[in-house]
Design an enzyme around this catalytic site. Sequence first.
Site, PDB file in Angstrom:
ATOM      1  N   MET A 195       0.390  -3.665  12.599  1.00  0.00           N
ATOM      2  CA  MET A 195       0.034  -2.696  11.564  1.00  0.00           C
ATOM      3  C   MET A 195       1.120  -1.621  11.455  1.00  0.00           C
ATOM      4  O   MET A 195       0.982  -0.518  11.968  1.00  0.00           O
ATOM      5  CB  MET A 195      -1.331  -2.091  11.873  1.00  0.00           C
ATOM      6  CG  MET A 195      -2.428  -3.140  12.043  1.00  0.00           C
ATOM      7  SD  MET A 195      -4.084  -2.440  12.304  1.00  0.00           S
ATOM      8  CE  MET A 195      -3.851  -1.603  13.871  1.00  0.00           C
ATOM      9  N   ASP A 196       2.179  -1.966  10.752  1.00  0.00           N
ATOM     10  CA  ASP A 196       3.358  -1.106  10.674  1.00  0.00           C
ATOM     11  C   ASP A 196       3.394  -0.347   9.346  1.00  0.00           C
ATOM     12  O   ASP A 196       3.090  -0.917   8.294  1.00  0.00           O
ATOM     13  CB  ASP A 196       4.616  -1.967  10.812  1.00  0.00           C
ATOM     14  CG  ASP A 196       5.863  -1.128  11.001  1.00  0.00           C
ATOM     15  OD1 ASP A 196       5.746   0.042  11.422  1.00  0.00           O
ATOM     16  OD2 ASP A 196       6.955  -1.637  10.721  1.00  0.00           O
ATOM     17  N   GLY A 197       3.761   0.934   9.390  1.00  0.00           N
ATOM     18  CA  GLY A 197       3.992   1.693   8.174  1.00  0.00           C
ATOM     19  C   GLY A 197       2.993   2.794   7.879  1.00  0.00           C
ATOM     20  O   GLY A 197       3.015   3.368   6.787  1.00  0.00           O
ATOM     21  N   SER A 255       3.431  -5.877   8.520  1.00  0.00           N
ATOM     22  CA  SER A 255       3.584  -5.179   7.254  1.00  0.00           C
ATOM     23  C   SER A 255       4.897  -4.401   7.217  1.00  0.00           C
ATOM     24  O   SER A 255       5.626  -4.323   8.207  1.00  0.00           O
ATOM     25  CB  SER A 255       2.409  -4.217   7.041  1.00  0.00           C
ATOM     26  OG  SER A 255       2.286  -3.342   8.144  1.00  0.00           O
TER      27      SER A 255
END
Length: 373
Positions: free
Chosen positions: A41-43, A318
């Site tokens: 779960m990046d960003g 992501s």
Amino acid sequence: MGKHSSSRVSELFGNLGSFIRACIFRVLSMGPIPNHFAFIMDGNRRYAKKENMKKGAGHRAGFLALISILKYCYELGVKYVTIYAFSIDNFKRNPDEVKDLMDLMLEKIEELLRDESIVNQYGIRVYFIGNLKLLSEPVRIAAEKVMRATAKNTNCTLLICIAYTSRDEIVHAVQGSCKNKREDIQPLSFCKANNGDIEEVEDDKKVHGVIPFVFSESQKDEAGESQATIASVTCSCLARGVEGGGNKNGMVVRAVRGSYEDKWDNYQAVMENRTGSGVTPSEENKNMQGECSIVKLVDIEKQMYMAVAPEPDILIRSSGESRLSNFLLWQSSECLLYSPDALWPEIGLWHLLWAVLNFQRNHSYLERKKHQL
């Protein structure tokens, strides 16, 4: 009245959306459906900056996106979902940011216990995966409470990797495998024949809980050349003791106490039977050394944090990043990787559908690769 009408319209569109989604999923189910999704779960922080949101608001938006993704996965028939919630490396961030994240995590973990939570609605079993002793006590206690509360849920499984890195997982698995191997062989103590007398190894001479070995000069040279580990040396010495009827080159092997004496007697009977069946001592020695190999692949995999779930079929990160960032390095060797440009709070149904379509298109190839291993 206007407010009531607005509510009815929202409900109507919600039902229509659910119907369309069910139709799409029904079509997709004609092909293979992934059993296990994994998400990095990046960003979240970049999303907050992009939308001029307050500090921490990006992670809250990311949690809402996670709930939607979990709902879609459940409706699609996915049995396992793994998320990378917090890396061990994240502890290196600003202490205030880490504290805020831990507070948010505690809040969201406690929400999972509510009756109306998605966990209880869909019968999801929750595991917290990682080095949980690194967490603050309130977070760790809350995580353990959720795992106990959902232990009987069987519809699907959510694995939350928290205080996790793949390197830490692999080190933990190797250490656990070596510990188990040592415990398997520790009940056998070794002693040395010296001029007809037997020198027993005392309990207080154990080193780190492991019984030290006493070698003859020739065996010292051999052990020094091979640089064998404790487990392998134990098996080798055991084989030599049996080969010589329990005493060869000054080495005697005996069982220590209790049930181990019975096991040793049974073992000797098996050895005598094999020898009487035409198996030479030297052949038995080699066979035994092979059976007593230090650590096997299956030993390590049993000790993995992720041993409670099959390997992922699709790993999605992501924000367009293609790095694994120390996540599921052991388990992702044969899974499909997908990196949409959307930041995590922007991830939605269409990204999930595209990932499933890519999986179905490559399914035959992936299955052939798995069977070649």
